[in-house]
Design a protein around this motif. Structure first.
Motif, PDB file in Angstrom:
ATOM      1  N   VAL A 181      -8.160  55.862 137.814  1.00  0.00           N
ATOM      2  CA  VAL A 181      -7.937  57.077 137.679  1.00  0.00           C
ATOM      3  C   VAL A 181      -7.394  57.728 137.211  1.00  0.00           C
ATOM      4  CG1 VAL A 181      -5.615  56.744 139.211  1.00  0.00           C
ATOM      5  CG2 VAL A 181      -6.906  54.986 139.583  1.00  0.00           C
ATOM      6  N   ASN A 182      -7.232  57.427 135.590  1.00  0.00           N
ATOM      7  CA  ASN A 182      -6.447  58.623 134.709  1.00  0.00           C
ATOM      8  C   ASN A 182      -7.361  59.286 134.362  1.00  0.00           C
ATOM      9  OD1 ASN A 182      -4.369  57.429 135.203  1.00  0.00           O
ATOM     10  ND2 ASN A 182      -3.949  56.106 133.863  1.00  0.00           N
ATOM     11  N   THR A 183      -8.135  58.970 134.099  1.00  0.00           N
ATOM     12  CA  THR A 183      -9.680  59.351 133.315  1.00  0.00           C
ATOM     13  C   THR A 183      -9.810  60.625 133.846  1.00  0.00           C
ATOM     14  OG1 THR A 183      -9.703  57.827 131.955  1.00  0.00           O
ATOM     15  CG2 THR A 183     -11.235  59.986 132.442  1.00  0.00           C
ATOM     16  N   THR A 184      -9.597  60.533 136.018  1.00  0.00           N
ATOM     17  CA  THR A 184     -10.643  61.501 136.464  1.00  0.00           C
ATOM     18  C   THR A 184      -9.161  62.086 137.069  1.00  0.00           C
ATOM     19  OG1 THR A 184     -10.606  58.964 137.734  1.00  0.00           O
ATOM     20  CG2 THR A 184     -12.422  59.897 137.141  1.00  0.00           C
ATOM     21  N   ASP A 203       0.601  60.178 126.931  1.00  0.00           N
ATOM     22  CA  ASP A 203      -0.295  59.541 128.317  1.00  0.00           C
ATOM     23  C   ASP A 203      -1.602  59.540 128.173  1.00  0.00           C
ATOM     24  OD1 ASP A 203       1.709  59.315 129.753  1.00  0.00           O
ATOM     25  OD2 ASP A 203       1.938  60.997 131.041  1.00  0.00           O
ATOM     26  N   PHE A 204      -2.240  61.009 126.917  1.00  0.00           N
ATOM     27  CA  PHE A 204      -3.302  61.462 127.012  1.00  0.00           C
ATOM     28  C   PHE A 204      -3.783  59.626 125.818  1.00  0.00           C
ATOM     29  CE2 PHE A 204      -6.425  62.687 123.683  1.00  0.00           C
ATOM     30  CZ  PHE A 204      -7.835  62.883 124.216  1.00  0.00           C
ATOM     31  N   LEU A 205      -2.966  60.025 124.749  1.00  0.00           N
ATOM     32  CA  LEU A 205      -3.118  59.461 123.731  1.00  0.00           C
ATOM     33  C   LEU A 205      -3.429  56.824 123.857  1.00  0.00           C
ATOM     34  CD1 LEU A 205      -1.477  60.026 121.113  1.00  0.00           C
ATOM     35  CD2 LEU A 205      -3.926  60.341 121.135  1.00  0.00           C
ATOM     36  N   ARG A 229      -5.675  62.601 115.773  1.00  0.00           N
ATOM     37  CA  ARG A 229      -4.890  61.300 117.637  1.00  0.00           C
ATOM     38  C   ARG A 229      -4.273  60.567 115.976  1.00  0.00           C
ATOM     39  NH1 ARG A 229      -8.710  55.892 119.514  1.00  0.00           N
ATOM     40  NH2 ARG A 229      -7.654  55.277 120.804  1.00  0.00           N
ATOM     41  N   GLY A 230      -3.687  59.735 114.951  1.00  0.00           N
ATOM     42  CA  GLY A 230      -3.182  58.678 114.303  1.00  0.00           C
ATOM     43  C   GLY A 230      -2.048  59.881 113.677  1.00  0.00           C
ATOM     44  N   VAL A 231      -2.218  61.185 113.791  1.00  0.00           N
ATOM     45  CA  VAL A 231      -0.778  61.804 113.548  1.00  0.00           C
ATOM     46  C   VAL A 231       0.105  62.305 114.554  1.00  0.00           C
ATOM     47  CG1 VAL A 231       0.164  64.622 112.776  1.00  0.00           C
ATOM     48  CG2 VAL A 231      -1.725  63.365 111.170  1.00  0.00           C
ATOM     49  N   LEU A 232      -0.677  62.534 115.640  1.00  0.00           N
ATOM     50  CA  LEU A 232       0.176  62.936 117.230  1.00  0.00           C
ATOM     51  C   LEU A 232       0.555  61.553 117.407  1.00  0.00           C
ATOM     52  CD1 LEU A 232      -1.755  65.513 118.559  1.00  0.00           C
ATOM     53  CD2 LEU A 232      -0.360  65.682 117.621  1.00  0.00           C
ATOM     54  N   GLY A 233       0.144  60.459 117.408  1.00  0.00           N
ATOM     55  CA  GLY A 233       0.330  59.023 117.903  1.00  0.00           C
ATOM     56  C   GLY A 233       1.773  59.163 116.681  1.00  0.00           C
ATOM     57  N   GLY A 234       1.882  59.498 115.877  1.00  0.00           N
ATOM     58  CA  GLY A 234       2.788  58.884 114.790  1.00  0.00           C
ATOM     59  C   GLY A 234       4.098  59.612 114.806  1.00  0.00           C
ATOM     60  N   LEU A 235       4.127  60.755 114.922  1.00  0.00           N
ATOM     61  CA  LEU A 235       4.794  61.743 115.400  1.00  0.00           C
ATOM     62  C   LEU A 235       5.607  61.630 116.991  1.00  0.00           C
ATOM     63  CD1 LEU A 235       3.197  65.427 114.017  1.00  0.00           C
ATOM     64  CD2 LEU A 235       4.932  63.343 113.524  1.00  0.00           C
ATOM     65  N   LEU A 288      -4.481  63.164 130.498  1.00  0.00           N
ATOM     66  CA  LEU A 288      -3.660  63.584 130.303  1.00  0.00           C
ATOM     67  C   LEU A 288      -2.044  63.101 131.537  1.00  0.00           C
ATOM     68  CD1 LEU A 288      -5.092  67.322 129.896  1.00  0.00           C
ATOM     69  CD2 LEU A 288      -3.830  65.336 128.204  1.00  0.00           C
ATOM     70  N   TRP A 289      -2.282  63.078 131.803  1.00  0.00           N
ATOM     71  CA  TRP A 289      -1.178  62.296 133.206  1.00  0.00           C
ATOM     72  C   TRP A 289      -1.292  61.202 133.694  1.00  0.00           C
ATOM     73  CZ3 TRP A 289      -2.776  67.619 133.382  1.00  0.00           C
ATOM     74  CH2 TRP A 289      -1.410  68.406 133.745  1.00  0.00           C
TER      75      TRP A 289
END
Length: 242
Positions: free
Chosen positions: A95-98, A63-65, A179-185, A104-105
């Motif tokens: 909405v999601n940023t606040t 959700d964060f990415l 960001r790239g590593v977490l997104g790929g995994l 994160l959600w």
């Protein structure tokens, strides 16, 4: 394969539905190379990541990415003349940023405000730019010249590309790598079943090429293809049973 099943590229002509793949020999070599990378590096890393990271945490990462992509999606919505979709993207981001604590959600999604994906490759397609031939790039996976160029423009649009931290000048690079590593995994874990099904096909290269092309066409039109259309030019796998 992760790139092929999550992103999309248009390589299908409107008249015939045939994928334009003049560099098939090169593409198959790159496909095999990427398969080996996935088998011996990305796949095991994703398995370890899944083992040590609970589903709840992986969902928060996803959700964060996804929320971080909102500025690029918003700009492409506007460039495509999609005012309503741009409003949805902006609303979701706020909405999601606040309420979603920095994204994160996906609070907006939970309340029925569904997200969507746009990129500059799609924008070029809407503007009438031809995709060019189907390509498989090392590590990057399936793409086309139009979408390869578009991904570079999207990176230039991303505010994080230009963010500098005065107290730690290397922090922006660390964020980009993380960001790239977490997104790929995260993507690899989510697509594990689909990748197994793809590898079980007698011609996974042809299957992925078709899936990738069809999905891209659907996204460019902001809609989905029916199953019959999505797989109409796959080979008859019964031929390979013997």
């Amino acid at each position: 394969m992760v790139a092929g099943l999550t992103a999309c590229a248009s390589t299908q002509t409107a008249e015939t539905g045939v994928v334009n793949d003049p560099y098939e020999g090169f593409n198959r070599q790159m496909f095999a190379f990427n398969n080996e990378v996935d088998k011996y590096a990305l796949g095991p890393a994703a398995s370890a990541y899944e083992t040590v990271t609970p589903r709840f945490a992986r969902d928060r990462v996803g959700d964060f990415l996804q929320n971080l992509k909102s500025p690029v999606i918003f700009v492409n919505d506007l460039l495509q003349g999609e005012g309503d979709r741009a409003s949805t993207t902006l609303g979701r981001f706020m909405v999601n940023t606040t309420f979603g604590i920095a994204g994160l959600w996906d609070v907006a999604g939970y309340n029925g405000i569904e997200g969507h994906s746009e990129d500059f490759g799609q924008t070029l397609a809407v503007w009438g730019v031809d995709s060019g031939p189907y390509l498989v790039m090392p590590l990057l996976g399936p793409t086309t010249p139009r979408d390869l160029f578009g991904s570079g423009v999207d990176r230039a649009m991303d505010p994080l590309t230009w963010t500098e931290f005065a107290d730690n000048p290397d922090l922006d690079d660390h964020i980009a790598i993380g960001r790239g590593v977490l997104g790929g995994l995260n993507a690899r874990v989510a697509l594990d079943d689909q990748i197994e099904q793809l590898n079980a096909q007698p011609e996974p290269y042809v299957a992925l090429r078709r899936i990738y092309s069809s999905q891209r066409q659907a996204e460019i039109r902001n809609g989905r293809l029916n199953e019959a259309e999505a797989y109409e030019d796959l080979p008859d796998f019964d031929e390979y049973e013997d």
